[in-house]
Design an enzyme around this catalytic site. Structure first.
Site, mmCIF file in Angstrom:
data_model
loop_
_atom_site.group_PDB
_atom_site.id
_atom_site.type_symbol
_atom_site.label_atom_id
_atom_site.label_comp_id
_atom_site.label_asym_id
_atom_site.label_seq_id
_atom_site.Cartn_x
_atom_site.Cartn_y
_atom_site.Cartn_z
ATOM 1 N N GLY A 73 36.659 33.997 49.992
ATOM 2 C CA GLY A 73 36.074 34.073 48.653
ATOM 3 C C GLY A 73 35.489 35.439 48.380
ATOM 4 N N GLY A 89 34.028 36.478 45.547
ATOM 5 C CA GLY A 89 33.238 36.377 44.314
ATOM 6 C C GLY A 89 31.936 37.125 44.480
ATOM 7 N N VAL A 109 29.109 36.352 45.838
ATOM 8 C CA VAL A 109 28.498 36.324 47.169
ATOM 9 C C VAL A 109 29.387 37.015 48.201
ATOM 10 C CG1 VAL A 109 27.697 34.803 49.031
ATOM 11 C CG2 VAL A 109 27.215 34.211 46.653
ATOM 12 N N LYS A 125 19.988 19.793 40.102
ATOM 13 C CA LYS A 125 21.297 20.400 39.859
ATOM 14 C C LYS A 125 21.849 19.808 38.570
ATOM 15 C CE LYS A 125 24.051 23.257 42.197
ATOM 16 N NZ LYS A 125 23.745 24.414 43.013
HETATM 17 P P1 NAD Z 1 32.173 32.937 42.564
HETATM 18 O O1 NAD Z 1 32.725 31.943 41.600
HETATM 19 O O2 NAD Z 1 31.677 34.257 42.063
HETATM 20 O O3 NAD Z 1 33.249 33.268 43.710
HETATM 21 C C1 NAD Z 1 33.964 32.300 44.394
HETATM 22 C C2 NAD Z 1 35.319 32.922 44.739
HETATM 23 O O4 NAD Z 1 36.007 32.033 45.604
HETATM 24 C C3 NAD Z 1 36.217 33.137 43.532
HETATM 25 O O5 NAD Z 1 36.640 34.495 43.501
HETATM 26 C C4 NAD Z 1 37.387 32.173 43.759
HETATM 27 O O6 NAD Z 1 38.617 32.682 43.274
HETATM 28 C C5 NAD Z 1 37.393 32.077 45.260
HETATM 29 N N1 NAD Z 1 38.021 30.890 45.807
HETATM 30 C C6 NAD Z 1 38.013 29.608 45.367
HETATM 31 N N2 NAD Z 1 38.701 28.801 46.203
HETATM 32 C C7 NAD Z 1 39.136 29.581 47.216
HETATM 33 C C8 NAD Z 1 39.890 29.344 48.403
HETATM 34 N N3 NAD Z 1 40.321 28.118 48.707
HETATM 35 N N4 NAD Z 1 40.168 30.393 49.214
HETATM 36 C C9 NAD Z 1 39.745 31.642 48.912
HETATM 37 N N5 NAD Z 1 39.019 31.928 47.801
HETATM 38 C C10 NAD Z 1 38.720 30.921 46.975
HETATM 39 O O7 NAD Z 1 31.023 32.147 43.346
HETATM 40 P P2 NAD Z 1 29.807 32.775 44.160
HETATM 41 O O8 NAD Z 1 28.627 32.916 43.270
HETATM 42 O O9 NAD Z 1 30.294 33.961 44.937
HETATM 43 O O10 NAD Z 1 29.487 31.571 45.151
HETATM 44 C C11 NAD Z 1 30.331 31.271 46.233
HETATM 45 C C12 NAD Z 1 29.884 29.968 46.881
HETATM 46 O O11 NAD Z 1 28.531 30.077 47.301
HETATM 47 C C13 NAD Z 1 29.921 28.753 45.946
HETATM 48 O O12 NAD Z 1 30.250 27.610 46.714
HETATM 49 C C14 NAD Z 1 28.487 28.629 45.463
HETATM 50 O O13 NAD Z 1 28.146 27.300 45.114
HETATM 51 C C15 NAD Z 1 27.736 29.065 46.712
HETATM 52 N N6 NAD Z 1 26.414 29.628 46.440
HETATM 53 C C16 NAD Z 1 26.284 30.677 45.598
HETATM 54 C C17 NAD Z 1 25.027 31.215 45.384
HETATM 55 C C18 NAD Z 1 24.842 32.382 44.457
HETATM 56 O O14 NAD Z 1 23.742 32.951 44.470
HETATM 57 N N7 NAD Z 1 25.830 32.790 43.681
HETATM 58 C C19 NAD Z 1 23.908 30.685 46.029
HETATM 59 C C20 NAD Z 1 24.074 29.619 46.921
HETATM 60 C C21 NAD Z 1 25.346 29.096 47.115
#
Ligand code: NAD
Length: 339
Positions: free
Chosen positions: A182, A184, A186, A92
Site C-alpha cells: 500500500g 497511500g 501511510v 467509527k
Molecule cells: P490510503 O487510501 O491513502 O492508501 C491505501 C493504499 O492501499 C491505496 O493506494 C490503495 O490503492 C492500496 N491498496 C488497496 N488494496 C491493496 C492491495 N491488496 N495491495 C496493495 N495495495 C493496496 O490509506 P492510508 O491512509 O494510507 O491508510 C492505510 C491503512 O492504514 C488503512 O487500512 C487505514 O484504515 C489504516 N490506518 C490509517 C491511518 C491514517 O492515519 N491514515 C491511521 C490508522 C490506520
C-alpha cells in the site's frame, strides 16, 4: 430523512445488540435519500471522553458487512486510544457507497454528526480524504480538520519498526529489507522514513498510479509485498489480509503495519506465532494518526507530540520482551500486560 438509535433494535433483519461484534454503547443509523447517503455511527466506549475515529466511504456487499466493519473498527479505536493513553473514547462511522461522493452527501453526513452533538468526532479513513473532512467542517464542528493523520501514523509506525528490528535482530534498520503493501498516505510516508534510515524498502500497490513518482533511493516498486522475502512486512493497505491459507505465503520475520484489523480472526495470531513470525498488532502501532489529530485539543506542542509517537516504540519494546519471556504471541501478551 431517517435518524435512528438502533442499539437495542431489530434493524434490517438484524438484532443489533446480539451481533457477534457488539459490545457497544450506541449504534446510530442515518439515511437521507436526497443526498444519497446511508450511514452508521458506532460509539463503542465514551468513558474517557467523546468517541473519536475515522469515517469510511466504501461499497459493502450488505448492510451486515457495513455494520460488522463499523462495530469492529470502533471497538478497535477504544483499544487503540487506551493503549496510546489518549483520553478519548472509541467510535467509527461508515457511509455505504452507492454513487460518487458529492458535497451534498458530505453536508448530509455533517447533519448526522450534528444530531449526535459531539458524542462522536470524526476523522478521515478509507474513501474519505482530509479535503472531504474540510468540506464537512463547513457544516459541523464535530470533525478533526487540524492535520492529515497519515504522516503521523507513518512516523509512529517507523519508530515502532525501528524498535522491533532492534529487539529482534539486535541491529539497526540499516540494510534491513522492509516490504510495504500500500503506497497511500501511510505507506508512502513510512517508506520515506525507512529509506532515510538506510533500510532497503520495497513497496507495492494495486493502483500503479500510486507508484509512478517514487524516486527516492532505497525504495523499489514491486508487484506483491505480501509474499516478498524480507525482514519486515508492513501491511498499509486493507484489513483482514491474514487468513489461515494466506499466511502460508508469507516470507518475513516481523509483521508491523498500519492497516486496521489485519487478522481475519483472532486465532490467526497464534498461527503466526507458531510459524515463528512476530506479529505486532495494528492497535499497538498505528495510533500515530489519533496522536496527531488530538494534539491541539490536548495542548501538545511538537516536542510533546513527537514524544507521544516515540512512546509507541517504548510500548513495542516492553511487550516484545514480555511476550518472548512468556513464549506467547504479542496479541496474547497485550491481553495480560499493562503498558
Ligand atoms: P490510503 O487510501 O491513502 O492508501 C491505501 C493504499 O492501499 C491505496 O493506494 C490503495 O490503492 C492500496 N491498496 C488497496 N488494496 C491493496 C492491495 N491488496 N495491495 C496493495 N495495495 C493496496 O490509506 P492510508 O491512509 O494510507 O491508510 C492505510 C491503512 O492504514 C488503512 O487500512 C487505514 O484504515 C489504516 N490506518 C490509517 C491511518 C491514517 O492515519 N491514515 C491511521 C490508522 C490506520
Amino acid at each position: 430523512m431517517i435518524f435512528k438509535d438502533i442499539t437495542d433494535a431489530n434493524f434490517n433483519g438484524i438484532d443489533i445488540s446480539s451481533h457477534h461484534e457488539f459490545s457497544h454503547e450506541k449504534v446510530y443509523y442515518y439515511e437521507d435519500p436526497k443526498a444519497g447517503i446511508k450511514s452508521l455511527i458506532a460509539i463503542h466506549d465514551s468513558v474517557k471522553g467523546p468517541a473519536i475515529g475515522g469515517c469510511r466511504f466504501r461499497q459493502y456487499d450488505s448492510f451486515d458487512a457495513g455494520l460488522t466493519d463499523v462495530l469492529r473498527l470502533s471497538k478497535g479505536m477504544t483499544d487503540k486510544n487506551n493503549i496510546a493513553q489518549i483520553p478519548f473514547g472509541g467510535g467509527k462511522a461508515v457511509i455505504f457507497q452507492q454513487d460518487q461522493k458529492s458535497e451534498a452527501l458530505l453536508e448530509s453526513f455533517a447533519t448526522f454528526l450534528n444530531l449526535l452533538q459531539g458524542a462522536y468526532i470524526s476523522a478521515e479513513d478509507i474513501g474519505i480524504t482530509i479535503e472531504d473532512i474540510r468540506i464537512i467542517k463547513k457544516y459541523s464542528d464535530y470533525v478533526f480538520d487540524n492535520v492529515d493523520p497519515g504522516p503521523y501514523t507513518a512516523k509512529g509506525l517507523f519508530y515502532a519498526i525501528e524498535e522491533a528490528v532492534n529487539i529482534y535482530f539486535s541491529e539497526s534498520l540499516n540494510g534491513k529489507k522492509v516490504a510495504i503493501q500500500g503506497a497511500g498516505s501511510v505507506g508512502r510516508g513510512l517508506a520515506e522514513y525507512l529509506a532515510k534510515s538506510g533500510a532497503k524498502v520495497y513497496i507495492s500497490d494495486i493502483d500503479q498510479s500510486k507508484l509512478k513518482d517514487i524516486r527516492t533511493n532505497n525504495i523499489t516498486c514491486i508487484d506483491d509485498a505480501f509474499s516478498f522475502e524480507c525482514d519486515v512486512f508492513s501491511p498499509c493497505a486493507v484489513g483482514a489480509i491474514f487468513t489461515e491459507s494466506s499466511i502460508n505465503n508469507l516470507n518475513c520475520k516481523i509483521i508491523a503495519g498500519g492497516a486496521n484489523n489485519q487478522l481475519l480472526d483472532a486465532s490467526i495470531a497464534d498461527e503466526l506465532h507458531s510459524k515463528g513470525i512476530v506479529f505486532i498488532p495494528d492497535i499497538l502501532i498505528n495510533s500515530g494518526g489519533v496522536i496527531g489529530l488530538t494534539k491541539d485539543l490536548l495542548g501538545r506542542n511538537k516536542t510533546q507530540t513527537d514524544k507521544a509517537l516515540k512512546d509507541i516504540a517504548n510500548r513495542v519494546k516492553k511487550i516484545m520482551i514480555f511476550s518472548k519471556e512468556k513464549s506467547i504471541s504479542i496479541f496474547e501478551g497485550l491481553k495480560i500486560q499493562e503498558l
